[in-house]
Design an enzyme around this catalytic site. Structure first.
Site, mmCIF file in Angstrom:
data_model
loop_
_atom_site.group_PDB
_atom_site.id
_atom_site.type_symbol
_atom_site.label_atom_id
_atom_site.label_comp_id
_atom_site.label_asym_id
_atom_site.label_seq_id
_atom_site.Cartn_x
_atom_site.Cartn_y
_atom_site.Cartn_z
ATOM 1 N N SER A 25 10.162 8.513 8.953
ATOM 2 C CA SER A 25 8.910 8.607 8.203
ATOM 3 C C SER A 25 7.961 7.525 8.703
ATOM 4 O O SER A 25 8.406 6.442 9.121
ATOM 5 C CB SER A 25 9.157 8.382 6.704
ATOM 6 O OG SER A 25 7.923 8.221 6.026
ATOM 7 N N TYR A 28 12.776 3.297 0.259
ATOM 8 C CA TYR A 28 12.697 4.496 1.111
ATOM 9 C C TYR A 28 12.276 4.102 2.531
ATOM 10 O O TYR A 28 12.875 4.545 3.525
ATOM 11 C CB TYR A 28 11.689 5.476 0.505
ATOM 12 C CG TYR A 28 11.334 6.672 1.358
ATOM 13 C CD1 TYR A 28 12.194 7.767 1.456
ATOM 14 C CD2 TYR A 28 10.127 6.720 2.056
ATOM 15 C CE1 TYR A 28 11.852 8.877 2.226
ATOM 16 C CE2 TYR A 28 9.773 7.821 2.827
ATOM 17 C CZ TYR A 28 10.645 8.896 2.907
ATOM 18 O OH TYR A 28 10.305 9.994 3.670
#
Ligand code: NAP
Length: 248
Positions: A143, A157
């Protein structure tokens, strides 16, 4: 070469788009999911509609016994694996580190990092020429958060996706002479249900003005990069992390 692909988290979003795009490029596809069997079955139907074989496999990628059972079912149902997309991933609601909990961080790393390592282990055991396999490709979903840090939203995350970047680099070099290429894709802000699962369904629209291209991306635009990395067209690309972020 036989082309058999496992897409973890293939029932919606980027995983579903990848399964359908891969089928169009000649891959048979195993569609993994956790909760939504009907969504996974719909993706499998889309694969079959393109003349390819499909299998639906329920497993939590963070659970070793479930992953082992999934790979056994895949071996029996579709035959030798030649591609893995480690796509299953989770976020959580926005929380600063001083509002976090060990339970949350453990789940974040269990699904996003250990789940990917576990599936990669099983794939390497099947695909590596060292183990008698025919080679193949692995694409991990990172990501842009791994570059940006996701401060005030979910640094846990972001840290998990940072681990994916390094895992991609190391694994790629570990198996580079064994017929396996390993790469990662770093999506930016992509229109999927993941934002709703983080408590903010409108997140993609809200953040679109921050993107140089002034829009969120689509799941299919990420899938295109993934399927290219799986294909022979990227034959000399390994240990790479490809940003698909509209410039962000
Ligand atoms: P999504 O729409 O929320 O879909 C997640 C998929 O993963 C679903 O198919 C879900 O299946 C499955 N899944 C969740 N937990 C699982 C588990 N423990 N084991 C197996 N499957 C599981 O997500 P997405 O937006 O397509 O994201 C896909 C990947 O791209 C993730 O790794 C994510 O971190 C990454 N990414 C997304 C964005 C974005 O903006 N969308 C940006 C950067 C990176 P069920 O529905 O059956 O639970």
């Amino acid at each position: 070469m036989n082309r058999t692909l496992l897409v973890t988290g293939g029932s919606r979003g980027i995983g579903a788009a990848t399964a359908l795009r891969a089928a169009a490029r000649g891959w048979d596809v195993a569609v993994n999911y956790t909760r939504d069997a009907a969504a996974a079955e719909a993706v499998a139907a889309g694969v079959r509609a393109q003349g390819r074989r499909a299998l639906v496999l329920q497993a939590d990628v963070a659970d070793e016994a479930q992953v082992l059972a999934m790979f056994a079912a895949l071996d029996a149902g579709l035959g030798p694996l030649t591609g893995l997309v480690n796509n299953a991933g989770i976020v959580d609601v926005a929380a600063r580190i001083d509002g976090g909990s060990v339970a949350r961080w453990q789940r974040m790393f269990a699904v996003n990092v250990i789940g990917s390592m576990l599936c990669a282990r099983e794939a390497v055991r099947r695909m590596s020429t060292r183990h008698g396999g025919a080679g193949g490709g692995i694409v991990n979903l990172s990501s842009a958060a791994a570059r940006i840090g996701a401060a005030g939203q979910y640094v846990d995350y972001a840290a998990a996706k940072g681990a994916i970047d390094v895992f991609t680099l190391g694994l790629a070099r570990e198996v580079a002479t064994e017929g396996i290429r390993v790469n990662a894709v770093r999506p930016g802000i992509i229109e999927t249900d993941i934002h709703a699962s983080g408590g903010e369904p409108d997140r993609a629209a809200r953040l679109a003005p921050l993107v140089p291209m002034q829009r969120a991306g689509s799941a299919d635009e990420v899938a295109a990069a993934i399927v290219w990395l799986l294909s022979d067209e990227s034959a000399y690309t390994t240990a790479s992390v490809l940003d698909v972020t509209g410039g962000r």
